[in-house]
Motif scaffolding. Structure first.
Motif, PDB file in Angstrom:
ATOM      1  N   TRP A 474     -27.280 -29.434  10.814  1.00  0.00           N
ATOM      2  CA  TRP A 474     -26.536 -29.991  11.886  1.00  0.00           C
ATOM      3  C   TRP A 474     -27.511 -30.754  13.083  1.00  0.00           C
ATOM      4  N   ILE A 475     -28.517 -30.473  13.123  1.00  0.00           N
ATOM      5  CA  ILE A 475     -29.373 -30.988  14.205  1.00  0.00           C
ATOM      6  C   ILE A 475     -30.208 -32.085  13.735  1.00  0.00           C
ATOM      7  N   LYS A 476     -29.233 -33.215  14.241  1.00  0.00           N
ATOM      8  CA  LYS A 476     -29.742 -34.549  13.960  1.00  0.00           C
ATOM      9  C   LYS A 476     -30.459 -35.204  14.866  1.00  0.00           C
ATOM     10  N   ASP A 477     -30.882 -34.808  16.193  1.00  0.00           N
ATOM     11  CA  ASP A 477     -31.414 -35.299  17.181  1.00  0.00           C
ATOM     12  C   ASP A 477     -32.201 -34.324  17.972  1.00  0.00           C
ATOM     13  N   LEU A 478     -33.488 -33.933  17.714  1.00  0.00           N
ATOM     14  CA  LEU A 478     -34.214 -32.967  18.550  1.00  0.00           C
ATOM     15  C   LEU A 478     -34.391 -33.301  20.081  1.00  0.00           C
ATOM     16  N   SER A 479     -34.089 -34.330  20.421  1.00  0.00           N
ATOM     17  CA  SER A 479     -34.090 -34.656  22.026  1.00  0.00           C
ATOM     18  C   SER A 479     -32.757 -34.802  22.622  1.00  0.00           C
ATOM     19  N   ASP A 482     -28.404 -28.759  21.351  1.00  0.00           N
ATOM     20  CA  ASP A 482     -27.777 -28.244  20.023  1.00  0.00           C
ATOM     21  C   ASP A 482     -26.385 -28.547  19.967  1.00  0.00           C
ATOM     22  N   PRO A 483     -25.618 -29.504  19.208  1.00  0.00           N
ATOM     23  CA  PRO A 483     -24.188 -29.604  19.335  1.00  0.00           C
ATOM     24  C   PRO A 483     -23.278 -28.481  18.629  1.00  0.00           C
ATOM     25  N   PHE A 547     -30.794 -28.173  27.249  1.00  0.00           N
ATOM     26  CA  PHE A 547     -31.945 -28.780  27.343  1.00  0.00           C
ATOM     27  C   PHE A 547     -31.980 -29.307  25.625  1.00  0.00           C
ATOM     28  N   ALA A 548     -33.040 -29.972  25.403  1.00  0.00           N
ATOM     29  CA  ALA A 548     -33.283 -30.617  24.103  1.00  0.00           C
ATOM     30  C   ALA A 548     -33.168 -29.442  23.162  1.00  0.00           C
ATOM     31  N   ALA A 549     -32.805 -29.720  21.784  1.00  0.00           N
ATOM     32  CA  ALA A 549     -32.874 -28.944  20.673  1.00  0.00           C
ATOM     33  C   ALA A 549     -34.392 -28.500  20.356  1.00  0.00           C
TER      34      ALA A 549
END
Length: 583
Positions: A474-479, A482-483, A547-549
């Motif tokens: 589910w983590i599509k964008d590390l910046s 976490d959704p 914060f970013a994942a």
């Protein structure tokens, strides 16, 4: 009674951190990128980018732009990284999209639009021309002539215009494989008298940057003048507002209204978090540069060179550049080195610790190219950091074991001198010296982690190389945060929790691993410290949620490695292990 007071104090301090942190963070730390996905029924669904250019199938927006684009003749721009056109009316580069970057992670997402012509909602363009005294020069309505039909690498475009006084004005535009345009301006004086002219360049945009400018990440007007990069001028200054308190105590050079600079070489323009437009004069020439507010919501960065006297039958020439594209670290570094653009790498607001942050980025980027996944690269970076710090961790645990060994003697001294704090401190210091222990040694690994953590934070926040980089599942964008949050049953319930409560899986794992790490530490002798350490993991779970994942991933993996180190080192320090077992 004393214990209850300690518990209440610990709870109050925890609440202050929990509710006070968002206020501090909003001022000093830029938020993570907006979520790239939303979890719906357990699956990741791409989200539109807030404030982004409308998609290609949005008729209202496309009609408006197409109408404007058809108003004047144009020359196409086609490079590996850029698509767009040059407006022959006014000699403007005002239609540009970044071919290799998309607005969202969706497969059908349109490319990022950087420049739009005047008359559209988000007008943003560069223009080049001439000014002079006693001579007719081209203006924004001038229709330039050309025999060329395409601007591409190796295929320059030459624009010409002749006035009725015998002067021929020429602008030759060329472009490289990345984002740099070269502008060669010349005036041929075919009249019977000498003339005075000076070339100018400008960047004009409508509205503020969609990316907020914060204490640690500047967006808006930016430039390098006389070898120093200026982050002080912002849109508020150009709107007529005086610099705020933090700007004033920092010795800012910004002022309300137009900000002007005289500089030898340098560059100036506008920056967003990931995108940059900047005009770059000849490094050897002195220029007059300005940031100014125009009509309505328009802002402008411009420069002009010193006037040049052009005798009859002579030609005056000048060369400048225009950068329009993504702030890729290696690209900016290459232009700084090969083109001599002073401080061009500072278009990314690395801050004071660039000397440390760029090496962290270089290692992370190298690991990414090695494994092909930024999440795995962050895990490998964490392993490298923990490996380098392992000798320090050994000393930390040895110190903790020694401190535990002298605990009975410390308690005796505390009982003996409980009414004489000064005497107690003297006796404790003498005990530390005799037993050769350092009560602060355990803090060293934490202190060394802070600059690494901050450097990774800046890398995740500012470098476009991290934008829209997936990890797993589910983590599509590390910046982005976490959704995946259990508060809406991982997307099964149709509502999105507010940012403060949107605690994803990674922040939860961070809190659990921090709690396990603290459980393995010897119990603190001070009841207040005991209460703080018991609550701290869950406070940090909330603090780290926005914060970013990628940052959450780094901290969680670091906690797991620390737990593994503790388990192994306990086997080498039986005293400490026994104490941890009692706790």
């Amino acid at each position: 009674m004393e214990n209850w007071r300690n518990v209440v104090l610990a709870c109050v301090l925890s609440l202050l951190v929990l509710f006070g942190w968002p206020i501090v963070a909003n001022h000093f730390f830029p938020p993570a990128n907006p979520p790239a996905t939303k979890i719906v029924k357990g699956k990741s669904v791409p989200l539109p980018a807030p404030g982004a250019t409308p998609a290609a199938d949005a008729p209202a927006a496309i009609r408006a732009r197409e109408v404007v684009l058809k108003d004047s003749p144009r020359i196409a721009i086609d490079t590996p990284r850029l698509r767009g056109s040059i407006n022959l009316r006014g000699a403007r580069i005002d239609d540009l999209v970044l071919a290799t970057y998309r607005e969202t992670i969706a497969k059908d997402s349109p490319p990022v639009r950087l420049l739009s012509p005047s008359g559209t909602a988000d007008a943003y363009f560069a223009a080049f021309g001439f000014a002079g005294d006693g001579v007719t020069t081209p203006n924004d309505q001038t229709l330039w002539q050309t025999q060329d039909s395409l601007l591409a690498p190796g295929k320059p475009v030459t624009l010409t215009w002749r006035n009725d006084q015998g002067q021929l004005f020429t602008i030759k535009l060329s472009v490289d494989e990345n984002y740099l345009f070269t502008i060669e301006q010349s005036v041929a004086n075919l009249s019977g008298n000498a003339i005075s002219v000076r070339p100018w360049s400008l960047v004009s945009r409508t509205g503020h940057s969609k990316d907020p400018s914060t204490w640690t990440a500047h967006t808006g007007p930016i430039g390098t003048f006389n070898g120093a990069t200026n982050y002080d001028v912002n849109f508020a200054n150009l709107d007529g507002q005086e610099p705020g308190f933090f700007a004033r105590i920092g010795g800012t050079t910004a002022k309300a209204g137009t900000n002007s600079f005289s500089s030898k070489g340098g560059w100036l323009g506008f920056t967003d978090k990931y995108w940059l437009t900047t005009i770059i004069p000849d490094p050897a020439k002195t220029i007059d540069a300005n940031f100014r507010k125009g009509e309505g919501d328009r802002y402008q960065a411009d420069f002009s060179a010193a006037p040049v006297i052009v005798p009859q039958n002579r030609v005056a020439r000048s060369t400048s550049h225009f950068f329009a594209g993504a702030k890729e670290v290696t690209v900016l570094d290459a232009y700084k080195k090969n083109q001599g653009f002073a401080n061009f790498d500072r278009a990314i607001d690395w801050g004071w610790f660039i000397w440390f942050e760029k090496p962290i980025f270089n290692v992370l980027d190298w690991l990414f190219k090695l494994v092909g996944n930024f999440g795995v690269a962050i895990i490998l970076l964490t392993c490298i950091v923990r490996g380098l710090m392992f000798p320090i961790a050994q000393k930390q645990f040895a110190s903790m074991a020694a401190m535990r060994a002298v605990q009975p003697k410390m308690k005796e001294l505390q009982e003996k001198h409980k009414d004489d704090k000064q005497k107690l401190q003297q006796e404790l210091l003498a005990l530390y010296q005799k037993e050769k222990v350092n009560p602060l040694a355990g803090c060293l690994p934490i202190l060394l982690q802070i600059p690494i953590f901050y450097a990774l934070y800046k890398v995740l926040m500012l470098t476009i190389e991290m934008r829209h980089q997936p990890f797993v599942a589910w983590i599509k964008d590390l910046s982005a945060p976490d959704p995946m949050t259990p508060l809406n049953l991982f997307g099964l319930l149709d509502f999105t929790p507010p940012g403060f409560l949107a605690i994803g899986v990674l922040p939860i794992l961070l809190g659990i691993t921090m709690w396990l790490q603290f459980k393995l530490n010897p119990t603190a002798t001070d009841p207040v410290q005991q209460q703080v350490f018991s609550i701290m993991p869950w406070i940090f779970m909330f603090i780290m949620a926005p914060f970013a994942a990628g940052l959450q991933l780094y901290w969680t993996v670091s906690n797991l490695l620390t737990i593994a180190q503790q388990k192994w080192l306990y086997s080498r320090h039986p005293t400490l292990r026994a104490q941890a077992g009692k706790a």
